[in-house]
Design a protein around this motif. Structure first.
Motif: not given
Length: 592
Positions: A189, A222-223, A252, A225, A246, A248
Protein backbone atom coordinates in the motif's frame (compact mmCIF):
# COMPACT_ATOMS: atom_id res chain seq x y z
CA UNK A 1 20.26 -24.45 21.09
CA UNK A 2 21.64 -24.88 24.58
CA UNK A 3 19.93 -23.28 27.55
CA UNK A 4 21.41 -21.46 30.48
CA UNK A 5 19.51 -22.97 33.42
CA UNK A 6 18.78 -21.27 36.71
CA UNK A 7 16.67 -22.98 39.40
CA UNK A 8 15.00 -20.88 42.05
CA UNK A 9 12.40 -21.98 44.55
CA UNK A 10 9.90 -24.07 42.57
CA UNK A 11 10.68 -22.60 39.16
CA UNK A 12 13.35 -23.01 36.53
CA UNK A 13 14.51 -20.18 34.30
CA UNK A 14 15.82 -21.17 30.84
CA UNK A 15 17.73 -18.65 28.77
CA UNK A 16 18.67 -19.16 25.10
CA UNK A 17 21.06 -16.68 23.52
CA UNK A 18 20.29 -15.65 19.93
CA UNK A 19 22.68 -14.36 17.31
CA UNK A 20 20.21 -11.93 15.76
CA UNK A 21 17.99 -9.15 17.04
CA UNK A 22 14.54 -10.57 17.81
CA UNK A 23 11.42 -8.45 17.34
CA UNK A 24 8.84 -10.99 18.50
CA UNK A 25 8.42 -14.63 19.51
CA UNK A 26 5.02 -16.34 19.51
CA UNK A 27 3.76 -19.82 20.36
CA UNK A 28 1.76 -21.55 17.66
CA UNK A 29 -1.71 -22.36 19.09
CA UNK A 30 -1.63 -26.04 18.07
CA UNK A 31 0.87 -28.71 19.03
CA UNK A 32 2.61 -30.44 16.15
CA UNK A 33 1.70 -34.01 15.07
CA UNK A 34 4.72 -35.27 17.04
CA UNK A 35 3.46 -33.43 20.17
CA UNK A 36 6.08 -30.67 20.07
CA UNK A 37 5.46 -27.03 20.90
CA UNK A 38 6.31 -24.71 18.01
CA UNK A 39 7.89 -21.32 18.69
CA UNK A 40 8.01 -18.78 15.83
CA UNK A 41 10.55 -15.95 16.11
CA UNK A 42 10.75 -12.83 13.94
CA UNK A 43 14.27 -11.44 13.69
CA UNK A 44 16.41 -9.18 11.52
CA UNK A 45 17.03 -11.77 8.78
CA UNK A 46 13.74 -13.65 8.62
CA UNK A 47 11.98 -16.12 10.89
CA UNK A 48 13.23 -18.95 13.08
CA UNK A 49 11.09 -22.02 13.80
CA UNK A 50 11.85 -23.83 17.07
CA UNK A 51 10.37 -27.20 18.10
CA UNK A 52 10.39 -27.90 21.84
CA UNK A 53 9.78 -31.32 23.35
CA UNK A 54 7.61 -34.01 21.79
CA UNK A 55 8.63 -37.21 20.07
CA UNK A 56 12.14 -37.38 18.66
CA UNK A 57 13.12 -38.70 15.24
CA UNK A 58 14.38 -42.25 15.12
CA UNK A 59 18.00 -42.92 14.42
CA UNK A 60 18.69 -44.03 10.85
CA UNK A 61 19.69 -47.61 11.51
CA UNK A 62 19.23 -49.05 8.04
CA UNK A 63 21.14 -47.19 5.35
CA UNK A 64 21.12 -47.82 1.62
CA UNK A 65 24.26 -48.08 -0.51
CA UNK A 66 24.16 -44.34 -1.26
CA UNK A 67 23.83 -43.39 2.40
CA UNK A 68 20.10 -42.69 2.18
CA UNK A 69 17.53 -44.33 4.38
CA UNK A 70 15.80 -47.37 2.92
CA UNK A 71 12.06 -47.00 2.22
CA UNK A 72 9.81 -48.54 4.88
CA UNK A 73 8.63 -52.07 4.29
CA UNK A 74 5.05 -52.67 3.16
CA UNK A 75 2.98 -54.43 5.81
CA UNK A 76 0.02 -56.59 4.67
CA UNK A 77 -2.79 -56.65 7.21
CA UNK A 78 -4.39 -60.03 6.25
CA UNK A 79 -5.41 -62.12 3.23
CA UNK A 80 -9.01 -60.96 2.95
CA UNK A 81 -9.94 -59.21 -0.27
CA UNK A 82 -10.99 -56.09 1.61
CA UNK A 83 -7.77 -56.01 3.67
CA UNK A 84 -5.17 -56.84 1.02
CA UNK A 85 -4.11 -53.23 0.65
CA UNK A 86 -0.71 -52.29 1.98
CA UNK A 87 -0.52 -49.88 4.88
CA UNK A 88 0.73 -46.58 3.53
CA UNK A 89 3.78 -45.18 5.30
CA UNK A 90 3.10 -42.19 7.55
CA UNK A 91 5.27 -39.18 8.25
CA UNK A 92 5.02 -40.05 11.94
CA UNK A 93 6.74 -43.41 11.33
CA UNK A 94 10.04 -41.54 11.43
CA UNK A 95 9.39 -40.52 15.06
CA UNK A 96 9.48 -42.42 18.32
CA UNK A 97 6.22 -43.64 19.81
CA UNK A 98 6.67 -41.75 23.09
CA UNK A 99 7.82 -38.27 24.03
CA UNK A 100 11.42 -37.64 24.93
CA UNK A 101 12.49 -38.73 28.39
CA UNK A 102 12.88 -35.86 30.83
CA UNK A 103 15.98 -35.85 33.00
CA UNK A 104 14.98 -35.45 36.68
CA UNK A 105 18.01 -33.21 37.23
CA UNK A 106 16.96 -31.01 34.27
CA UNK A 107 13.15 -31.35 34.27
CA UNK A 108 12.33 -29.40 31.14
CA UNK A 109 11.84 -30.32 27.44
CA UNK A 110 14.77 -29.75 25.15
CA UNK A 111 14.92 -27.96 21.81
CA UNK A 112 14.59 -30.86 19.38
CA UNK A 113 14.94 -28.89 16.13
CA UNK A 114 15.23 -25.36 14.76
CA UNK A 115 15.15 -23.96 11.24
CA UNK A 116 16.13 -20.49 10.04
CA UNK A 117 14.10 -19.20 7.10
CA UNK A 118 16.18 -16.34 5.73
CA UNK A 119 14.10 -13.77 3.85
CA UNK A 120 15.30 -10.84 1.79
CA UNK A 121 14.05 -8.33 4.40
CA UNK A 122 13.96 -7.82 8.13
CA UNK A 123 10.76 -9.13 9.73
CA UNK A 124 9.32 -6.40 11.96
CA UNK A 125 5.90 -7.83 12.85
CA UNK A 126 4.69 -11.38 13.31
CA UNK A 127 1.06 -12.56 13.50
CA UNK A 128 0.19 -16.11 14.48
CA UNK A 129 -3.49 -16.61 13.59
CA UNK A 130 -6.18 -17.12 16.16
CA UNK A 131 -7.13 -20.73 15.67
CA UNK A 132 -10.12 -21.88 17.75
CA UNK A 133 -10.45 -25.60 18.29
CA UNK A 134 -13.72 -25.68 16.37
CA UNK A 135 -12.01 -24.49 13.20
CA UNK A 136 -9.74 -27.52 12.85
CA UNK A 137 -12.48 -30.16 12.73
CA UNK A 138 -13.63 -29.95 9.08
CA UNK A 139 -10.21 -30.65 7.57
CA UNK A 140 -6.87 -32.13 8.52
CA UNK A 141 -5.05 -29.35 6.68
CA UNK A 142 -4.71 -27.18 9.77
CA UNK A 143 -3.59 -30.15 11.85
CA UNK A 144 -0.59 -30.75 9.61
CA UNK A 145 0.30 -27.30 8.29
CA UNK A 146 0.82 -23.87 9.83
CA UNK A 147 0.15 -20.43 8.40
CA UNK A 148 1.61 -17.18 9.74
CA UNK A 149 1.68 -13.58 8.54
CA UNK A 150 4.72 -11.28 8.65
CA UNK A 151 5.49 -7.71 7.68
CA UNK A 152 8.97 -6.62 6.62
CA UNK A 153 10.99 -3.44 6.61
CA UNK A 154 10.63 -3.12 2.81
CA UNK A 155 6.90 -2.44 3.26
CA UNK A 156 5.78 -5.89 2.15
CA UNK A 157 3.47 -8.26 3.99
CA UNK A 158 3.50 -11.99 3.43
CA UNK A 159 1.80 -15.25 4.36
CA UNK A 160 4.11 -18.19 5.04
CA UNK A 161 2.89 -21.79 5.19
CA UNK A 162 4.90 -24.81 6.31
CA UNK A 163 4.64 -28.35 7.61
CA UNK A 164 4.17 -28.61 11.37
CA UNK A 165 6.41 -31.69 11.59
CA UNK A 166 10.05 -30.78 12.20
CA UNK A 167 12.44 -31.77 9.40
CA UNK A 168 15.49 -33.95 9.83
CA UNK A 169 18.91 -32.37 10.00
CA UNK A 170 19.57 -33.34 6.38
CA UNK A 171 16.30 -31.80 5.16
CA UNK A 172 16.51 -28.44 6.95
CA UNK A 173 17.73 -26.53 3.90
CA UNK A 174 15.03 -28.00 1.64
CA UNK A 175 12.42 -27.27 4.29
CA UNK A 176 13.43 -23.58 4.47
CA UNK A 177 13.58 -23.30 0.67
CA UNK A 178 10.04 -24.69 0.35
CA UNK A 179 8.74 -22.03 2.75
CA UNK A 180 10.40 -19.27 0.73
CA UNK A 181 9.07 -20.66 -2.55
CA UNK A 182 5.48 -20.84 -1.26
CA UNK A 183 5.34 -17.42 0.42
CA UNK A 184 2.53 -15.11 -0.68
CA UNK A 185 3.21 -11.39 -1.08
CA UNK A 186 0.48 -8.84 -0.45
CA UNK A 187 0.20 -5.83 -2.75
CA UNK A 188 2.08 -3.02 -1.01
CA UNK A 189 0.00 0.00 0.00
CA UNK A 190 3.05 2.27 -0.05
CA UNK A 191 3.15 2.90 3.72
CA UNK A 192 5.06 0.82 6.23
CA UNK A 193 2.90 -1.64 8.14
CA UNK A 194 2.63 -0.68 11.82
CA UNK A 195 0.16 -3.37 12.98
CA UNK A 196 -0.59 -6.92 11.92
CA UNK A 197 -3.13 -9.59 12.93
CA UNK A 198 -4.43 -12.88 11.55
CA UNK A 199 -7.35 -15.22 12.21
CA UNK A 200 -8.89 -18.35 10.71
CA UNK A 201 -12.70 -18.47 10.69
CA UNK A 202 -15.16 -21.07 9.46
CA UNK A 203 -17.22 -20.58 6.34
CA UNK A 204 -20.34 -22.35 5.08
CA UNK A 205 -22.10 -22.22 1.76
CA UNK A 206 -18.94 -21.45 -0.23
CA UNK A 207 -19.10 -22.06 -3.97
CA UNK A 208 -16.15 -24.44 -3.71
CA UNK A 209 -16.95 -27.41 -1.50
CA UNK A 210 -13.25 -27.92 -0.77
CA UNK A 211 -13.04 -24.58 1.05
CA UNK A 212 -13.28 -25.20 4.80
CA UNK A 213 -12.38 -21.81 6.28
CA UNK A 214 -11.06 -18.34 5.59
CA UNK A 215 -7.72 -16.87 6.59
CA UNK A 216 -8.14 -13.21 7.46
CA UNK A 217 -5.03 -11.03 7.61
CA UNK A 218 -5.31 -7.42 8.73
CA UNK A 219 -2.56 -4.87 8.16
CA UNK A 220 -2.75 -1.28 9.27
CA UNK A 221 -0.83 1.98 9.04
CA UNK A 222 -2.87 5.00 7.92
CA UNK A 223 -4.98 2.54 5.94
CA UNK A 224 -6.63 -0.60 7.27
CA UNK A 225 -6.37 -3.52 4.85
CA UNK A 226 -8.10 -6.87 5.33
CA UNK A 227 -7.15 -9.79 3.08
CA UNK A 228 -9.30 -12.91 2.75
CA UNK A 229 -7.75 -16.21 1.67
CA UNK A 230 -9.79 -19.35 1.14
CA UNK A 231 -8.30 -22.31 3.02
CA UNK A 232 -8.78 -25.48 0.97
CA UNK A 233 -8.51 -29.11 2.04
CA UNK A 234 -4.75 -28.70 1.77
CA UNK A 235 -3.14 -25.59 3.18
CA UNK A 236 -0.45 -25.85 0.49
CA UNK A 237 -3.14 -24.70 -2.00
CA UNK A 238 -3.13 -21.20 -0.52
CA UNK A 239 -1.64 -19.74 -3.73
CA UNK A 240 -4.44 -17.42 -4.83
CA UNK A 241 -5.39 -13.80 -5.26
CA UNK A 242 -6.73 -12.62 -1.94
CA UNK A 243 -9.86 -10.50 -1.68
CA UNK A 244 -9.06 -7.07 -0.29
CA UNK A 245 -11.15 -4.67 1.76
CA UNK A 246 -9.84 -1.30 2.96
CA UNK A 247 -10.86 1.43 5.38
CA UNK A 248 -9.27 4.82 5.96
CA UNK A 249 -8.02 5.42 9.52
CA UNK A 250 -8.18 8.84 11.22
CA UNK A 251 -4.74 8.30 12.81
CA UNK A 252 -1.84 5.94 12.28
CA UNK A 253 -2.52 2.56 13.84
CA UNK A 254 -0.29 1.12 16.57
CA UNK A 255 -1.87 -2.32 17.03
CA UNK A 256 -4.72 -4.42 15.68
CA UNK A 257 -6.38 -7.53 17.17
CA UNK A 258 -9.15 -9.84 15.99
CA UNK A 259 -12.07 -10.69 18.26
CA UNK A 260 -11.38 -13.93 20.19
CA UNK A 261 -14.71 -15.61 19.43
CA UNK A 262 -14.62 -18.10 16.55
CA UNK A 263 -17.64 -16.56 14.80
CA UNK A 264 -16.66 -12.90 15.09
CA UNK A 265 -14.55 -10.82 12.70
CA UNK A 266 -14.51 -7.60 14.71
CA UNK A 267 -11.21 -5.75 15.02
CA UNK A 268 -9.70 -3.84 17.94
CA UNK A 269 -7.40 -1.00 16.85
CA UNK A 270 -5.26 1.43 18.82
CA UNK A 271 -3.82 4.57 17.25
CA UNK A 272 -1.51 7.45 18.04
CA UNK A 273 -4.31 9.69 19.29
CA UNK A 274 -4.74 7.60 22.44
CA UNK A 275 -7.94 5.96 21.22
CA UNK A 276 -9.04 2.32 21.09
CA UNK A 277 -11.60 1.62 18.36
CA UNK A 278 -13.79 -1.37 17.50
CA UNK A 279 -14.39 -2.02 13.80
CA UNK A 280 -16.67 -4.55 12.12
CA UNK A 281 -15.29 -5.13 8.58
CA UNK A 282 -18.00 -7.42 7.20
CA UNK A 283 -21.42 -5.89 7.74
CA UNK A 284 -24.52 -4.65 5.98
CA UNK A 285 -26.65 -1.60 6.65
CA UNK A 286 -29.02 -3.55 8.89
CA UNK A 287 -26.41 -5.48 10.86
CA UNK A 288 -27.07 -5.39 14.61
CA UNK A 289 -24.63 -3.61 16.87
CA UNK A 290 -23.90 -6.57 19.11
CA UNK A 291 -20.88 -8.01 20.81
CA UNK A 292 -20.70 -11.08 18.59
CA UNK A 293 -20.90 -11.20 14.84
CA UNK A 294 -22.82 -13.78 12.85
CA UNK A 295 -20.68 -16.53 11.33
CA UNK A 296 -19.58 -16.12 7.73
CA UNK A 297 -22.08 -18.39 6.05
CA UNK A 298 -22.36 -16.99 2.54
CA UNK A 299 -20.05 -14.62 0.75
CA UNK A 300 -23.02 -12.94 -0.92
CA UNK A 301 -24.17 -11.70 2.48
CA UNK A 302 -20.94 -9.86 3.22
CA UNK A 303 -21.12 -6.12 2.90
CA UNK A 304 -18.61 -4.09 0.94
CA UNK A 305 -18.15 -1.45 3.64
CA UNK A 306 -17.38 -1.98 7.29
CA UNK A 307 -18.73 -0.19 10.31
CA UNK A 308 -17.11 1.56 13.25
CA UNK A 309 -18.91 0.33 16.36
CA UNK A 310 -17.42 2.22 19.28
CA UNK A 311 -14.32 4.06 20.48
CA UNK A 312 -12.68 4.59 23.87
CA UNK A 313 -10.19 7.33 24.65
CA UNK A 314 -7.54 7.51 27.32
CA UNK A 315 -7.41 10.16 30.01
CA UNK A 316 -5.36 13.34 29.80
CA UNK A 317 -1.89 13.73 31.29
CA UNK A 318 -0.52 17.11 32.25
CA UNK A 319 3.13 18.12 32.40
CA UNK A 320 4.56 21.35 33.74
CA UNK A 321 4.91 23.95 31.00
CA UNK A 322 3.16 21.85 28.36
CA UNK A 323 -0.49 21.59 27.34
CA UNK A 324 -2.39 18.49 28.45
CA UNK A 325 -2.44 15.55 26.05
CA UNK A 326 -4.00 12.14 26.03
CA UNK A 327 -1.94 9.26 27.31
CA UNK A 328 -0.64 6.90 24.67
CA UNK A 329 -2.01 3.35 24.63
CA UNK A 330 0.89 0.89 24.76
CA UNK A 331 -1.31 -2.18 24.26
CA UNK A 332 -4.95 -3.24 24.23
CA UNK A 333 -6.47 -6.72 24.21
CA UNK A 334 -9.91 -8.29 24.18
CA UNK A 335 -10.78 -9.97 27.48
CA UNK A 336 -13.80 -11.75 28.95
CA UNK A 337 -14.52 -13.41 25.57
CA UNK A 338 -14.67 -10.05 23.84
CA UNK A 339 -17.04 -8.34 26.29
CA UNK A 340 -14.34 -6.04 27.69
CA UNK A 341 -11.04 -4.44 26.70
CA UNK A 342 -7.87 -4.35 28.80
CA UNK A 343 -5.61 -1.39 28.03
CA UNK A 344 -2.12 -0.40 29.22
CA UNK A 345 -1.12 3.26 29.05
CA UNK A 346 2.31 4.85 28.75
CA UNK A 347 2.43 6.08 32.36
CA UNK A 348 1.90 2.58 33.75
CA UNK A 349 -1.85 2.94 34.23
CA UNK A 350 -3.95 -0.05 33.20
CA UNK A 351 -7.69 -0.40 33.09
CA UNK A 352 -10.66 -2.33 31.77
CA UNK A 353 -13.40 -0.89 29.56
CA UNK A 354 -16.80 -2.55 29.33
CA UNK A 355 -17.68 -2.82 25.62
CA UNK A 356 -21.32 -3.84 25.84
CA UNK A 357 -21.91 -3.88 29.58
CA UNK A 358 -23.69 -1.45 31.83
CA UNK A 359 -21.68 1.61 32.83
CA UNK A 360 -21.53 1.94 36.65
CA UNK A 361 -23.31 4.88 38.21
CA UNK A 362 -21.23 8.03 38.24
CA UNK A 363 -18.96 6.91 35.41
CA UNK A 364 -18.88 7.66 31.70
CA UNK A 365 -18.25 5.16 28.90
CA UNK A 366 -14.61 6.29 28.70
CA UNK A 367 -13.93 5.61 32.36
CA UNK A 368 -12.20 2.40 33.34
CA UNK A 369 -14.44 0.04 35.30
CA UNK A 370 -11.32 -1.36 36.98
CA UNK A 371 -7.99 0.42 36.95
CA UNK A 372 -4.58 0.45 38.58
CA UNK A 373 -0.90 1.24 38.10
CA UNK A 374 2.10 -0.94 37.40
CA UNK A 375 5.63 -0.54 38.67
CA UNK A 376 6.79 2.70 40.25
CA UNK A 377 3.94 4.55 38.56
CA UNK A 378 1.59 3.31 41.27
CA UNK A 379 3.18 5.78 43.68
CA UNK A 380 2.98 8.64 41.18
CA UNK A 381 -0.77 8.60 40.49
CA UNK A 382 -1.84 12.14 39.73
CA UNK A 383 -4.51 13.77 41.84
CA UNK A 384 -6.34 16.65 40.25
CA UNK A 385 -7.91 17.80 43.51
CA UNK A 386 -4.65 17.74 45.46
CA UNK A 387 -6.28 15.52 48.10
CA UNK A 388 -6.04 11.84 48.58
CA UNK A 389 -8.83 9.83 47.05
CA UNK A 390 -11.07 7.69 49.20
CA UNK A 391 -9.23 4.51 48.31
CA UNK A 392 -5.80 6.10 48.58
CA UNK A 393 -6.50 7.03 52.18
CA UNK A 394 -7.05 3.43 53.14
CA UNK A 395 -4.21 1.31 54.37
CA UNK A 396 -3.21 -1.52 52.08
CA UNK A 397 -3.72 -4.94 53.67
CA UNK A 398 -0.39 -6.29 54.91
CA UNK A 399 -0.13 -9.61 53.08
CA UNK A 400 3.01 -11.48 51.99
CA UNK A 401 2.50 -9.94 48.55
CA UNK A 402 2.51 -6.36 49.84
CA UNK A 403 5.34 -7.09 52.26
CA UNK A 404 7.44 -8.37 49.37
CA UNK A 405 6.79 -5.24 47.30
CA UNK A 406 7.61 -2.99 50.26
CA UNK A 407 10.78 -4.91 51.07
CA UNK A 408 11.95 -4.63 47.47
CA UNK A 409 11.44 -0.88 47.52
CA UNK A 410 13.15 -0.64 50.91
CA UNK A 411 16.37 -2.35 49.79
CA UNK A 412 16.50 -1.14 46.19
CA UNK A 413 15.10 2.34 46.63
CA UNK A 414 12.30 4.00 44.72
CA UNK A 415 12.47 3.45 40.99
CA UNK A 416 12.17 6.53 38.89
CA UNK A 417 9.07 6.42 36.76
CA UNK A 418 9.83 6.53 33.03
CA UNK A 419 9.08 9.71 31.19
CA UNK A 420 6.17 9.75 28.82
CA UNK A 421 6.87 8.62 25.30
CA UNK A 422 9.72 6.29 26.37
CA UNK A 423 7.76 3.53 28.04
CA UNK A 424 7.27 0.10 26.49
CA UNK A 425 4.72 -2.50 27.38
CA UNK A 426 2.38 -5.20 26.20
CA UNK A 427 -0.42 -7.58 27.15
CA UNK A 428 -0.77 -11.33 26.67
CA UNK A 429 -4.16 -13.02 27.13
CA UNK A 430 -4.52 -16.80 27.10
CA UNK A 431 -7.90 -18.53 27.23
CA UNK A 432 -8.53 -21.86 28.90
CA UNK A 433 -11.62 -23.95 29.51
CA UNK A 434 -12.63 -24.78 33.06
CA UNK A 435 -15.38 -26.85 34.54
CA UNK A 436 -19.10 -26.38 33.85
CA UNK A 437 -18.36 -25.20 30.30
CA UNK A 438 -17.06 -21.81 31.41
CA UNK A 439 -13.92 -20.19 30.08
CA UNK A 440 -11.28 -18.39 32.07
CA UNK A 441 -8.37 -16.23 30.97
CA UNK A 442 -4.85 -15.74 32.19
CA UNK A 443 -3.39 -12.25 31.68
CA UNK A 444 0.25 -11.15 31.66
CA UNK A 445 1.16 -7.46 31.44
CA UNK A 446 4.68 -6.10 31.08
CA UNK A 447 5.66 -2.49 31.56
CA UNK A 448 9.30 -1.70 30.80
CA UNK A 449 11.17 -4.37 32.80
CA UNK A 450 8.32 -5.22 35.20
CA UNK A 451 6.09 -8.23 34.53
CA UNK A 452 2.72 -8.80 36.21
CA UNK A 453 0.29 -11.68 36.07
CA UNK A 454 -3.44 -12.23 36.70
CA UNK A 455 -3.73 -16.05 36.76
CA UNK A 456 -7.55 -16.10 36.81
CA UNK A 457 -9.27 -13.14 35.21
CA UNK A 458 -12.68 -14.53 36.05
CA UNK A 459 -11.93 -14.46 39.79
CA UNK A 460 -10.17 -11.12 39.46
CA UNK A 461 -13.18 -9.57 37.75
CA UNK A 462 -15.65 -10.90 40.31
CA UNK A 463 -13.58 -9.71 43.27
CA UNK A 464 -12.91 -6.31 41.70
CA UNK A 465 -16.42 -5.43 40.57
CA UNK A 466 -18.18 -6.77 43.66
CA UNK A 467 -16.31 -4.50 46.05
CA UNK A 468 -18.12 -1.69 47.82
CA UNK A 469 -15.52 0.87 46.73
CA UNK A 470 -15.54 2.83 43.48
CA UNK A 471 -13.54 0.16 41.58
CA UNK A 472 -10.27 2.05 41.74
CA UNK A 473 -7.37 -0.28 42.51
CA UNK A 474 -3.68 0.44 42.64
CA UNK A 475 -0.98 -2.18 42.27
CA UNK A 476 -1.19 -3.00 46.01
CA UNK A 477 -4.97 -3.03 46.14
CA UNK A 478 -5.80 -5.09 43.05
CA UNK A 479 -6.72 -8.63 44.07
CA UNK A 480 -5.00 -11.33 42.09
CA UNK A 481 -2.37 -9.08 40.48
CA UNK A 482 1.04 -10.67 41.05
CA UNK A 483 4.43 -9.10 40.38
CA UNK A 484 6.73 -11.66 38.73
CA UNK A 485 10.20 -10.89 40.03
CA UNK A 486 12.12 -14.11 39.31
CA UNK A 487 12.93 -13.34 35.65
CA UNK A 488 16.45 -12.34 34.64
CA UNK A 489 16.23 -10.14 31.53
CA UNK A 490 20.02 -9.57 31.36
CA UNK A 491 19.40 -5.82 31.00
CA UNK A 492 17.57 -6.31 27.69
CA UNK A 493 14.21 -4.84 26.70
CA UNK A 494 11.20 -7.13 26.47
CA UNK A 495 9.82 -7.42 22.93
CA UNK A 496 6.99 -9.93 23.50
CA UNK A 497 5.57 -12.38 26.04
CA UNK A 498 3.53 -15.51 25.27
CA UNK A 499 1.89 -17.98 27.62
CA UNK A 500 2.20 -21.72 27.31
CA UNK A 501 -1.05 -23.65 27.27
CA UNK A 502 -2.22 -25.06 30.58
CA UNK A 503 -1.49 -28.77 30.84
CA UNK A 504 -4.26 -31.23 31.52
CA UNK A 505 -2.75 -31.79 34.96
CA UNK A 506 -2.92 -28.07 35.64
CA UNK A 507 -6.64 -27.67 35.05
CA UNK A 508 -9.10 -27.74 37.91
CA UNK A 509 -9.78 -26.09 41.21
CA UNK A 510 -6.28 -26.53 42.59
CA UNK A 511 -4.65 -24.65 39.71
CA UNK A 512 -7.01 -21.78 39.05
CA UNK A 513 -4.53 -19.35 40.62
CA UNK A 514 -1.38 -20.94 39.24
CA UNK A 515 0.80 -18.83 36.99
CA UNK A 516 1.28 -20.12 33.45
CA UNK A 517 4.70 -20.95 32.06
CA UNK A 518 5.97 -17.95 30.08
CA UNK A 519 7.96 -17.44 26.88
CA UNK A 520 9.71 -14.06 27.13
CA UNK A 521 11.48 -12.61 24.11
CA UNK A 522 14.05 -9.88 24.61
CA UNK A 523 16.36 -8.26 22.08
CA UNK A 524 18.89 -11.10 21.79
CA UNK A 525 17.48 -13.78 24.04
CA UNK A 526 14.59 -16.18 24.56
CA UNK A 527 13.66 -16.96 28.16
CA UNK A 528 11.28 -19.58 29.48
CA UNK A 529 9.93 -19.37 33.02
CA UNK A 530 8.67 -22.84 33.95
CA UNK A 531 7.12 -24.13 37.16
CA UNK A 532 8.47 -27.37 38.59
CA UNK A 533 6.20 -30.15 39.80
CA UNK A 534 7.46 -31.98 42.88
CA UNK A 535 9.30 -35.12 41.79
CA UNK A 536 7.59 -37.32 44.38
CA UNK A 537 4.08 -36.20 43.36
CA UNK A 538 3.10 -37.47 39.91
CA UNK A 539 0.46 -35.48 38.06
CA UNK A 540 -2.17 -38.23 38.25
CA UNK A 541 -1.77 -38.44 42.04
CA UNK A 542 -1.98 -34.75 42.93
CA UNK A 543 -5.57 -35.02 44.12
CA UNK A 544 -5.46 -38.58 45.50
CA UNK A 545 -4.48 -39.67 49.01
CA UNK A 546 -1.04 -41.25 49.18
CA UNK A 547 0.21 -43.55 51.93
CA UNK A 548 3.68 -42.05 51.91
CA UNK A 549 2.36 -38.60 52.83
CA UNK A 550 -0.28 -39.70 55.33
CA UNK A 551 2.16 -39.27 58.22
CA UNK A 552 2.03 -35.48 57.99
CA UNK A 553 -1.22 -34.36 56.32
CA UNK A 554 -0.94 -30.79 57.60
CA UNK A 555 2.55 -30.36 56.12
CA UNK A 556 1.44 -31.95 52.86
CA UNK A 557 -1.62 -29.71 52.59
CA UNK A 558 0.45 -26.60 53.27
CA UNK A 559 3.05 -27.56 50.68
CA UNK A 560 0.39 -28.26 48.08
CA UNK A 561 -1.30 -24.95 48.88
CA UNK A 562 1.99 -23.10 48.35
CA UNK A 563 2.42 -24.88 45.02
CA UNK A 564 -1.15 -24.05 43.96
CA UNK A 565 -2.10 -27.76 43.85
CA UNK A 566 -4.41 -28.11 46.83
CA UNK A 567 -7.83 -29.60 46.12
CA UNK A 568 -11.16 -28.89 47.81
CA UNK A 569 -10.67 -31.72 50.30
CA UNK A 570 -7.37 -30.25 51.44
CA UNK A 571 -8.98 -26.83 51.93
CA UNK A 572 -11.67 -28.46 54.09
CA UNK A 573 -9.03 -30.18 56.23
CA UNK A 574 -7.17 -26.90 56.77
CA UNK A 575 -10.38 -25.07 57.70
CA UNK A 576 -11.37 -27.83 60.10
CA UNK A 577 -7.94 -27.65 61.71
CA UNK A 578 -8.31 -23.90 62.22
CA UNK A 579 -11.80 -24.34 63.65
CA UNK A 580 -10.48 -26.91 66.14
CA UNK A 581 -8.00 -24.40 67.49
CA UNK A 582 -4.81 -25.90 66.14
CA UNK A 583 -2.14 -23.68 67.66
CA UNK A 584 0.68 -24.77 65.39
CA UNK A 585 2.10 -21.91 63.29
CA UNK A 586 0.96 -21.90 59.69
CA UNK A 587 2.16 -19.99 56.69
CA UNK A 588 -0.39 -17.91 54.83
CA UNK A 589 -0.93 -19.37 51.38
CA UNK A 590 -0.59 -16.23 49.30
CA UNK A 591 1.35 -16.08 46.05
CA UNK A 592 4.97 -15.20 46.48
Amino acid sequence: MEARVTKRDKKVHLSYELRHRTHSAQLYPLSTPNDSILVVCAYDRGIRLIWRGGRLRKEMKSQGPNGRQRPPEIIVLDDDEEEQQAQAPSDLDAFERTDEEIDPDCPYPSITQHVDVVLDSEVLHLAVPLLPTASIRPSDALRKHAAIAVSCDDGSQRVLTFDLLPPSNDDKDDYANDIRDRQIHFPSAGAECTALAAKIVLTQGHSDQHVTSLLLVSTASNLLQIYRFAVFDSLTDLQQDAELQTAQLPHQAKSVQFHPLATSTQLLLTDQSGAVRVYYPFTTSDSPNTATSAPIEDEAQLGEQGKWITAFTSSFASKAGKPPRRKQVLAAQWIRSGRAILALLDDGEWGIWEVYGNVPAGKSANDFVVRGYLGASAAAEPSSSGKQSKNAAKLAPMTPNTRKVKSENFFSGATKAPTMGQAKGGISVSTSSVRAGQTDESVVMWYNSDIYCIPSLQQFWQRSTNTSSNHNFGSLYAPGLTHITDVNLFNESVTSISQFAANAANSGVGHMNTQRDLLIATEYRLSILQSLRPADTPARQLFQPQGGLADAPAVRDQDMLDAGQLDVGGLDRMLDSMANGDARPRRVGFAR
